[in-house]
Write a protein that holds these residues in place. Structure first.
Motif, PDB file in Angstrom:
ATOM      1  N   ASP A 184      -1.320  -2.066   1.867  1.00 21.12           N
ATOM      2  CA  ASP A 184      -2.445  -2.440   2.715  1.00 21.12           C
ATOM      3  C   ASP A 184      -2.171  -2.028   4.162  1.00 21.12           C
ATOM      4  OD1 ASP A 184      -4.843  -3.490   3.247  1.00 21.12           O
ATOM      5  OD2 ASP A 184      -4.310  -5.591   2.888  1.00 21.12           O
ATOM      6  N   ARG A 223      -5.437   2.246  -0.480  1.00 24.45           N
ATOM      7  CA  ARG A 223      -6.266   1.031  -0.418  1.00 24.45           C
ATOM      8  C   ARG A 223      -6.612   0.551  -1.819  1.00 24.45           C
ATOM      9  NH1 ARG A 223     -10.321   2.701   2.692  1.00 24.45           N
ATOM     10  NH2 ARG A 223     -11.850   2.966   1.044  1.00 24.45           N
ATOM     11  N   LYS A 224      -6.958   1.513  -2.664  1.00 29.57           N
ATOM     12  CA  LYS A 224      -7.316   1.173  -4.027  1.00 29.57           C
ATOM     13  C   LYS A 224      -6.126   0.544  -4.762  1.00 29.57           C
ATOM     14  CE  LYS A 224      -9.448   3.357  -8.003  1.00 29.57           C
ATOM     15  NZ  LYS A 224      -9.882   4.633  -8.552  1.00 29.57           N
ATOM     16  N   HIS A 254      -7.319 -11.092   7.093  1.00 35.12           N
ATOM     17  CA  HIS A 254      -7.057 -10.652   5.736  1.00 35.12           C
ATOM     18  C   HIS A 254      -5.564 -10.449   5.523  1.00 35.12           C
ATOM     19  CE1 HIS A 254      -7.004  -7.871   2.332  1.00 35.12           C
ATOM     20  NE2 HIS A 254      -6.428  -6.992   3.123  1.00 35.12           N
ATOM     21  N   PHE A 279     -10.417  -8.729   0.539  1.00 37.07           N
ATOM     22  CA  PHE A 279     -10.487  -7.263   0.551  1.00 37.07           C
ATOM     23  C   PHE A 279     -11.916  -6.798   0.846  1.00 37.07           C
ATOM     24  CE2 PHE A 279      -6.263  -6.857  -1.172  1.00 37.07           C
ATOM     25  CZ  PHE A 279      -5.888  -5.607  -0.726  1.00 37.07           C
ATOM     26  N   LYS A 280     -12.899  -7.664   0.534  1.00 42.58           N
ATOM     27  CA  LYS A 280     -14.298  -7.325   0.804  1.00 42.58           C
ATOM     28  C   LYS A 280     -14.562  -7.228   2.293  1.00 42.58           C
ATOM     29  CE  LYS A 280     -15.895  -9.685  -3.298  1.00 42.58           C
ATOM     30  NZ  LYS A 280     -16.197 -11.031  -3.768  1.00 42.58           N
ATOM     31  N   ARG A 307     -12.258  -6.648   4.573  1.00 44.48           N
ATOM     32  CA  ARG A 307     -11.053  -6.077   5.144  1.00 44.48           C
ATOM     33  C   ARG A 307     -11.346  -5.254   6.410  1.00 44.48           C
ATOM     34  NH1 ARG A 307      -8.431  -1.283   4.432  1.00 44.48           N
ATOM     35  NH2 ARG A 307      -6.158  -1.333   4.516  1.00 44.48           N
ATOM     36  N   GLU A 356      -4.971  -7.962  -7.057  1.00 47.45           N
ATOM     37  CA  GLU A 356      -5.759  -8.618  -8.104  1.00 47.45           C
ATOM     38  C   GLU A 356      -4.989  -8.788  -9.410  1.00 47.45           C
ATOM     39  OE1 GLU A 356      -9.284  -6.325  -8.459  1.00 47.45           O
ATOM     40  OE2 GLU A 356     -10.183  -7.173  -6.645  1.00 47.45           O
ATOM     41  N   LYS A 399      -6.812 -11.920  -1.835  1.00 43.45           N
ATOM     42  CA  LYS A 399      -7.449 -11.079  -2.853  1.00 43.45           C
ATOM     43  C   LYS A 399      -8.955 -10.974  -2.583  1.00 43.45           C
ATOM     44  CE  LYS A 399      -9.199 -11.941  -7.302  1.00 43.45           C
ATOM     45  NZ  LYS A 399      -9.243 -12.886  -8.406  1.00 43.45           N
ATOM     46  N   ARG A 401      -5.439  -3.005  -3.492  1.00 37.76           N
ATOM     47  CA  ARG A 401      -6.386  -3.964  -4.048  1.00 37.76           C
ATOM     48  C   ARG A 401      -6.076  -4.259  -5.516  1.00 37.76           C
ATOM     49  NH1 ARG A 401     -12.804  -4.078  -2.893  1.00 37.76           N
ATOM     50  NH2 ARG A 401     -13.162  -6.071  -3.904  1.00 37.76           N
TER      51      ARG A 401
END
Lengths: 177, 465
Positions: free
Chosen positions: B49, B61-62, B149, B139-140, B142, B69, B136, B65
C-alpha cells in the motif's frame, strides 16, 4: 542443471540441521536424561507409607550431604515387606551377595560450588520459618513414582533467585570458596 | 477476568489434564495458523500500500487490497478463529495450572500470571481486529483519506502483534516453573514490566518463531487462494506471475528460516522441558519443512507449475508437530505439578466415594463387604509392611487373634493392660504413639483414614482368629 543442483542444496541445508539434532539428542540422552536406577525405587510409595525425607536421608540436617541409607536400613523392613515384588527381589540379591547398590546420582553441582544441606534445611527465613523445604530444590518428591527425576536446574540463576528472595547472602564467597 | 475463569474450572482429574492438553494443541494450531495469516497478510498489504503510494502502479494496489481482504472475508470466521480460541485457551490453561493446595513449597499461583497475560492479549486483539476490518473497508476511500486508511491498518497490525507478545508470554510462562516464584513476587510487590513480559529468551524466541511461521503460512495461503479464484479472466499475465512468485518466494524464505528459529527455541528451553522425544519430534518437523521447501522451489523454477493447497497443508502439519512439541515440553515442566494435582484428585475421589457409601445405606455395604474391604486396605495402605496376619512377628504386632484379647501397652511410659476393642484399635490407627504395645518400638506414623475405612479394617481384624 540448476534445478537439480538447487534441490540438492535443500537436502544439504536440512541435512545439516538433521545431523545437529541427532547430535544434540544423543548428547541429551547421554548426559541429561533421567537415568534408570539399579533398583526401581518409588519415592511415592515410601512417603505414602508414612516415612519422612529425613528418615532415610539422615544427614540432610546434620551435614553437607543428605546421604543415602545403607542397604541394611532398607532390609530392616524389606526382609519381610513386599518380598514378592521384583524390585525387592533385586534388592535382596544385592543384600545376599553383599554388594552395595550403585545408584545413579541425579543432583550434582559442580566442584567449585560449596553447598551444605544442613545450612539450608535448618535456615530460618521469612518465607521459610521452618527451614527450606526439600521440595523447593528437589521437586515434589513425595509424589514421584519411579524413576526419580531432577525437577530443578540447580543452576546459578536458580540459587541466586532464591537467595535474593529470602535475603540470603549474595556474596560470591558464600558459594565459591 | 481471572475470577471468571477461576470459577469455570474445578479440581482436575487426570482425564481433565489429558483432554485439556489435546484440546490446547488443537486450539493453538487452528488459531495460530489463522492469526498468522491475518498478521502476515495485513503487514504485507501495508508495505505494498505504502509502496504504491510513493510509486503508483495499479498492480501493487490491487495486490495490497487482495492481501488485506484475504483473511478477513468473513467477520464471523474471524470471531470464531481469532477470538473464541483465545478465550478457550485461557480456560484450558486455567485448568491445567489449577492451584492445588498452595503450601510453603508451592510456587504461588502461576495460573493467575498466565491468565492475566492472555487476558491482556485478548483485550488488545479485539480493537486490533476491528481496525484491520476498517483498513480493509477503507480501500474504497483510499484516494481521499490515505493517512486515516494507512494508519488504521498500521495500528491494527501493531495492536494484534502486541497482543501476541502477551499471549505467547502467557503460554511460555507455563513452561518455566522455576521462574514462577520470582515472577509472582514482582507481580505482588512492584509492577515490573521487564520481568513481566520479556522475562526470558525462551519467550522471545517463541514470539519470533510465531512471526516467521506466520509469514510462511501467508505465502503458502496466497499460493493456494490465488489459484482457487478465477484469475484467468480478469488478470494479466504479469500480475499472475507477480503474485505467484511473491507467494512462493515468501513462503520459501520463511520455511528456510524456520529451522534456525526452532533451534533458538530449542536451546533456550529450560532443562526441565527437555526430553529425547522432543528431539525426535524436531526431526519430523525438519522432514516436513524439507518436503515443503522443495515443492516451493520447484514452483519458483518452473513457470508452468500452478499453486496448490499442498504447501499450506504441509505447513499446517508442521504447526501440529510444533504444538505437540510444545505440549510435550509443558508436560515435562508440569510433571511435578501434575503429580500433586493427581494426588489431590485421588483424595477428593476418595472423600466422594466415602460420602457416597455412607449416603447409600452404609449398613448394607459395610457388614458383608467390610472384611473384604479391610483386607484390601491392609495391602493398599501398607499395613502389611509391619503387621502380619499369620501370627509372625514383624516391626509391629501381628493382627492374628488380636481382636478381643488383652494387650500390655505403654501409655506415657507406664505399662497398662487394655482390651483390644473397636475404640482401642481406632486410637492405635489415628494416634499410634498414645499406647504402644510393650516390646515394640514406637515407630508407626499416624494414618489418615476415614471412619468407614477404620470400621472396615476392624471388621477384617475380627475375622483373623
Amino acid at each position: 542443471m540448476f534445478k537439480r543442483f538447487g534441490t540438492l542444496l535443500f537436502y544439504a541445508y536440512f541435512g545439516v540441521f538433521f545431523l545437529i539434532t541427532l547430535g544434540l539428542s544423543s548428547y541429551f540422552n547421554a548426559f541429561h536424561s533421567t537415568p534408570p536406577q539399579p533398583v526401581p525405587y518409588p519415592h511415592v510409595k515410601h512417603l505414602q507409607a508414612g516415612l519422612q525425607c529425613l528418615d532415610c536421608h539422615q544427614s540432610a540436617n546434620k551435614g553437607k550431604y543428605a546421604g543415602l541409607p545403607p542397604l541394611s536400613f532398607c532390609m530392616s523392613c524389606h526382609q519381610s515387606v513386599g518380598t514378592n515384588l521384583p524390585g525387592i527381589k533385586t534388592l535382596t540379591e544385592y543384600w545376599k551377595t553383599k554388594k552395595p547398590v550403585q545408584w545413579n546420582r541425579l543432583h550434582r553441582i559442580p566442584d567449585f560450588v560449596y553447598f551444605s544441606h544442613k545450612r539450608h534445611v535448618t535456615a530460618k527465613t521469612k518465607n521459610y520459618p521452618n527451614g527450606v523445604p526439600c521440595q523447593s530444590c528437589h521437586g515434589q518428591v513425595q509424589n514421584m513414582p519411579y524413576p526419580m527425576r531432577k525437577s530443578r536446574s540447580l543452576s546459578m540463576g536458580f540459587c541466586v533467585g532464591c537467595h535474593r528472595q529470602n535475603n540470603a547472602s549474595l556474596d560470591c564467597y558464600t558459594c565459591h570458596k | 477476568m481471572i475470577d471468571f475463569f477461576g470459577r469455570m474450572v474445578s479440581q482436575p482429574l487426570p482425564i481433565h489434564l489429558l483432554v485439556g492438553g489435546y484440546l490446547l494443541i488443537f486450539v493453538s494450531v487452528v488459531h495460530l495458523a489463522y492469526m498468522g495469516l491475518v498478521l502476515g497478510s495485513s503487514l504485507l498489504a501495508l508495505v505494498f500500500d505504502f509502496y504504491e503510494f510513493t510509486s503508483p502502479d495499479r498492480r501493487w494496489r490491487k495486490f495490497a487490497r487482495y492481501l488485506a481482504e484475504l483473511p478477513l472475508r468473513s467477520f464471523w470466521a474471524s470471531v470464531l478463529l481469532g477470538l473464541v480460541p483465545v478465550l478457550t485457551a485461557i480456560a484450558l490453561y486455567q485448568q491445567i495450572l489449577f492451584p492445588a493446595d498452595p503450601g510453603p513449597q508451592w510456587p504461588p499461583l502461576p495460573h493467575q500470571l498466565t491468565t492475566k497475560m492472555m487476558s491482556v492479549g485478548l483485550v488488545l486483539l479485539v480493537p486490533g481486529l476491528l481496525l484491520l476490518y476498517f483498513y480493509k473497508w477503507s480501500f474504497k476511500v483510499r484516494r481521499t483519506h490515505f493517512l486515516t486508511h494507512f494508519l488504521s491498518g498500521l495500528a491494527g497490525n501493531g495492536l494484534a502483534l502486541l497482543a501476541y507478545l502477551f499471549i505467547i508470554s502467557g503460554m511460555a510462562l507455563a513452561l518455566d516453573p522455576e521462574r514462577w516464584p520470582y515472577l509472582s513476587q514482582y507481580w505482588q510487590s512492584t509492577y515490573d514490566m521487564r520481568a513481566w513480559i520479556m522475562y526470558s529468551f525462551s519467550q522471545i524466541s517463541r514470539f519470533l518463531t510465531f512471526q516467521v511461521s506466520a509469514m510462511a503460512i501467508t505465502g503458502a495461503a496466497i499460493l493456494w487462494d490465488f489459484y482457487r479464484s478465477d484469475w484467468k479472466i480478469e488478470d494479466d499475465a504479469g500480475y499472475v506471475s507477480l503474485v505467484r512468485n511473491f507467494g512462493a518466494g515468501l513462503a520459501l524464505a520463511n520455511v528456510m528460516a524456520l529451522p534456525v528459529m526452532m533451534y533458538w527455541n530449542l536451546i533456550t528451553l529450560q532443562y526441565i522441558n527437555m526430553s529425547v522425544q522432543l528431539y525426535n519430534l524436531f526431526l519430523i518437523g525438519l522432514l516436513i519443512l524439507l518436503v515443503v521447501s522443495i515443492w516451493l522451489f520447484k514452483t519458483i523454477t518452473n513457470p508452468q507449475r500452478k499453486g496448490s493447497v499442498w504447501p499450506l497443508l504441509g505447513l499446517l502439519v508442521f504447526l501440529v508437530v510444533y504444538n505437540v512439541g510444545e505440549a510435550m515440553a509443558r508436560d515435562q515442566a508440569l510433571l511435578d505439578y501434575n503429580n500433586v494435582l493427581n494426588a489431590a484428585a485421588q483424595t477428593k475421589l476418595q472423600t466422594l466415594q466415602t460420602a457416597n457409601a455412607s449416603a447409600t445405606g452404609g449398613a448394607g455395604q459395610e457388614k458383608p463387604g467390610g472384611a473384604q474391604a479391610g483386607q484390601q486396605l491392609y495391602t493398599d495402605k501398607g499395613c502389611s509392611a509391619c503387621h502380619s496376619v499369620d501370627g509372625s512377628r514383624r516391626i509391629g504386632p501381628s493382627w492374628k487373634g488380636l481382636y478381643g484379647h488383652t494387650v500390655t501397652v505403654l501409655a506415657n511410659g507406664k505399662p497398662e493392660t487394655v482390651t483390644a476393642d473397636d475404640a482401642y484399635i481406632k486410637e492405635s490407627i489415628l494416634q499410634p504413639g498414645a499406647q504402644v504395645v510393650q516390646g515394640f518400638p514406637n515407630v508407626m506414623p499416624a494414618q489418615q483414614l476415614s471412619d468407614a475405612e477404620i470400621t472396615a479394617l476392624i471388621d477384617y481384624i475380627k475375622t483373623l482368629k
